[in-house]
Design an enzyme around this catalytic site. Structure first.
Site, PDB file in Angstrom:
ATOM      1  N   HIS A  86      -3.057   3.916  -3.965  1.00  0.00           N
ATOM      2  CA  HIS A  86      -2.486   3.159  -2.841  1.00  0.00           C
ATOM      3  C   HIS A  86      -1.054   2.713  -3.115  1.00  0.00           C
ATOM      4  CE1 HIS A  86      -6.066   3.078  -0.311  1.00  0.00           C
ATOM      5  NE2 HIS A  86      -6.768   2.937  -1.434  1.00  0.00           N
ATOM      6  N   GLU A 141     -10.394   3.829  -4.907  1.00  0.00           N
ATOM      7  CA  GLU A 141     -10.049   5.141  -4.340  1.00  0.00           C
ATOM      8  C   GLU A 141      -9.018   5.903  -5.172  1.00  0.00           C
ATOM      9  OE1 GLU A 141     -11.175   4.218   0.304  1.00  0.00           O
ATOM     10  OE2 GLU A 141      -9.095   3.917  -0.323  1.00  0.00           O
ATOM     11  N   ASP A 201       0.867  -1.175   0.000  1.00  0.00           N
ATOM     12  CA  ASP A 201       0.000   0.000   0.000  1.00  0.00           C
ATOM     13  C   ASP A 201       0.905   1.227   0.000  1.00  0.00           C
ATOM     14  OD1 ASP A 201      -2.316   1.896   0.739  1.00  0.00           O
ATOM     15  OD2 ASP A 201      -3.296  -0.067   0.702  1.00  0.00           O
TER      16      ASP A 201
END
Length: 594
Positions: free
Chosen positions: A303, A368, A249
């Site tokens: 990420h 996201e 991440d």
């Protein structure tokens, strides 16, 4: 059917233990209307004292089995005394799975011993048990979303001093599940120190959903290999079959990729907090022996951050104020316009394919993504204008799709096949335009929004396959204090096992339930690490396991007495599972209600 056999059960147990006195026993249990009632023992009574677990094994329809079987489940009326040292497992059909079968047989014996509480010593008297394993496909050991996990289990007496158990299955995975169920049919009589086994059993069983998983995020905080294996061990005990490893991440890059070593050298939290190829292979093999696929996720194009600093392939890394560019610090996204990026992806995917060599699917992340992050880059703006794209939402979706298609090709090349790919729900997967970008035959969509999100129905109506991880029931990091600022975290309140259990994919999907492959509990690790892992996951993940295995029409109330027992069993396995109630409630069924 179970209620009619309760009197027979008591008679059967009495026949087996009639000759044994229990003068020093204070308490006994008796089955009354589906509940084990705690009674004061009378040594003068002709009715021998019955231990709690012996009572629980027959006092309700599914005994102490978890998850409950989906087909026939006849547990008979009798318990036999068993000699723990006289249990033999015999593999009747040899093949390429022999090593896995032998490992499963060894583990089965270890699981049987879990019936014996710590500090107790069973008497080594009683019957011998012969377990016969009949795997109809002994050369098949590959995971797939179509694999047959069904099994049949038959237990019957064989003469005066033996019990035979036969498990038949069409795969190693079904066989392993059958052994798990058989191990749960042993209980310990702590009144007389005898290991007992259900003597007459007829079970036919198979899961409702093929994908039953747990996600563990090992990038935001590090988890030891031992804790990961412990998680997989517990998963096997409740027949979960997918360990989804969110391994990188923006906060860290602990995956040791030999083709791009600077990623982990610069991206790991410390030189010790990495996952080497040898360690990953160990986990993958550990999972295979327990019927658990280890599924890697490389989340992109968002990420990402740590480890990529010197590549010139990311944008907005550690940008401030972070709330303008991402959902949590540090920000960071890949730059899709850089041709060199795709060779990096191929190298990462290739290293993953090498070590995660049992997986039949691959998770590409894809959630996201921030338009503001990409829009902060001059090179990305120039690329979009050169392609006659605007700088609006629709154009950034085109850029995202440009990335995804190139990444998809690299994944296929790295794994050497066109394997199913998984993406999280996002603006790219919006049902209004998903078919402009993602082929429903190529992609599985993992839902992380709520269980009532209209996107679910829209995606199902367009024919997409789904995995349910709706955060309102399956995000196990919810309900703790905020880690940025004060107050509670974003998805509070805490999700109890009852809500996990009642979260039905069939109810969510309705007429499209066949398109739901299953579900997955997620533990995002902003506030969890090795030391807190067990309590975050267990026993709540066991509730998910029964929901996905059996999809029961009943709610959590009917499963509560078995749920309390599986928690105790997990603790005996060395899992630091969270306590659900005072132990008094386990011993006094029916009193702890709201």
């Amino acid at each position: 059917m179970w209620s009619r056999r309760i009197p027979l059960f008591i008679f059967g147990v009495l026949v087996l233990i009639l000759s044994v006195a229990a003068e020093d026993v204070v308490w006994r249990w008796s089955c009354d209307n589906g509940k084990c009632v705690k009674l004061k023992n009378d040594p003068r009574s002709s009715e021998p004292a019955l231990s709690l677990e012996a009572c629980k094994m027959f006092c309700n329809e599914y005994g102490l089995l978890w998850p409950r079987p989906t087909g026939e489940a006849d547990l008979g009326n009798f318990l036999s005394k068993i000699n723990l040292n006289s249990i033999e497992v015999k593999i009747l059909k040899k093949g390429a799975t022999d090593d896995l079968m032998e490992a499963a047989a060894k583990r089965f014996k270890e699981q049987v011993s879990l019936a014996i509480p710590r500090g107790s010593t069973p008497k080594l008297t009683g019957k011998a048990v012969d377990v016969y394993l009949v795997n109809e496909n002994p050369n098949e050991k590959a995971f797939s979303l179509e694999m047959d996990e069904s099994y049949g289990l038959r237990v019957s007496p064989s003469g005066a001093d033996r019990v035979n158990a036969t498990i038949t299955a069409n795969s190693f995975f079904g066989m392993r599940h059958g052994l798990e169920t058989l191990s749960q049919l042993f209980v310990f009589d702590d009144i007389r120190d005898h290991l007992l086994m259900v003597r007459d059993v007829n079970i036919s069983d198979k899961p409702v959903y093929p994908y039953r998983g747990i996600l563990l995020d090992t990038a935001r905080n590090y988890y030891s290999i031992e804790s990961i294996k412990r998680t997989i061990e517990a998963m096997a005990a409740v027949k979960l079959n997918t360990f989804h490893w969110h391994i990188t991440d923006s906060q860290s890059f602990p995956f040791v990729t030999t083709k791009r070593p600077n990623l982990y050298k610069f991206g790991a939290l410390s030189p010790q907090k990495v996952y080497t190829k040898a360690a990953i292979r160990e986990v993958v093999r550990f999972g295979l022996e327990r019927g658990v696929r280890v599924l890697p996720e490389f989340d992109a194009p968002a990420h990402v951050g740590e480890g990529w600093q010197d590549t010139d392939l990311t944008v907005c890394f550690k940008a401030e104020p972070w709330k303008s560019y991402c959902v949590e610090p540090p920000c960071g996204q890949l730059n899709p316009t850089k041709d060199e990026l795709y060779q990096y992806l191929e190298d990462i995917y290739s290293d993953m394919a090498e070590v995660f060599d049992t997986t039949d699917i691959f998770h590409m992340g894809g959630d996201e993504v921030s338009e503001a992050c990409w829009n902060s880059s001059d090179s990305i703006q120039n690329f979009m204008m050169q392609n006659r794209w605007d700088l609006d939402k629709e154009s950034f979706l085109k850029l995202w799709n440009y990335f995804q298609q190139k990444a998809q090709d690299k994944a296929y090349k790295a794994f050497g096949k066109k394997l199913p790919l998984i993406l999280w729900t996002s603006t790219l997967t919006n049902y209004k335009h998903i078919d402009d970008y993602l082929n429903k035959d190529d992609y599985i969509i993992q839902v992380w929004t709520t269980g009532v999100d209209p996107q679910i129905k829209g995606l199902l109506e367009k024919g997409y396959r789904l995995i349910m991880s709706n955060y309102d029931a399956l995000y196990f990091d919810c309900g703790y204090g905020a880690w940025v600022g004060a107050g509670n975290n974003w998805c509070s309140p805490y999700i109890g096992w009852q809500k996990v259990y009642d979260n039905s994919p069939a109810v969510i999907a309705l007429e499209h339930r066949d398109q739901v492959l299953g579900g997955e509990a997620a533990l995002w690790s902003e506030q969890s690490d090795t030391s807190t892992l067990d309590g975050r996951l267990w026993p709540r993940a066991a509730a998910l396991a029964e929901r996905l295995w059996a999809e029961p029409a009943t709610s959590w109330q009917d499963a509560e007495y078995r749920m309390l027992h599986i928690r105790e069993r997990l603790v005996r396995m060395g899992i630091q599972a969270e306590s659900l109630q005072p132990e008094w409630c386990y011993q006094n069924e029916g009193y702890c209600y709201s």
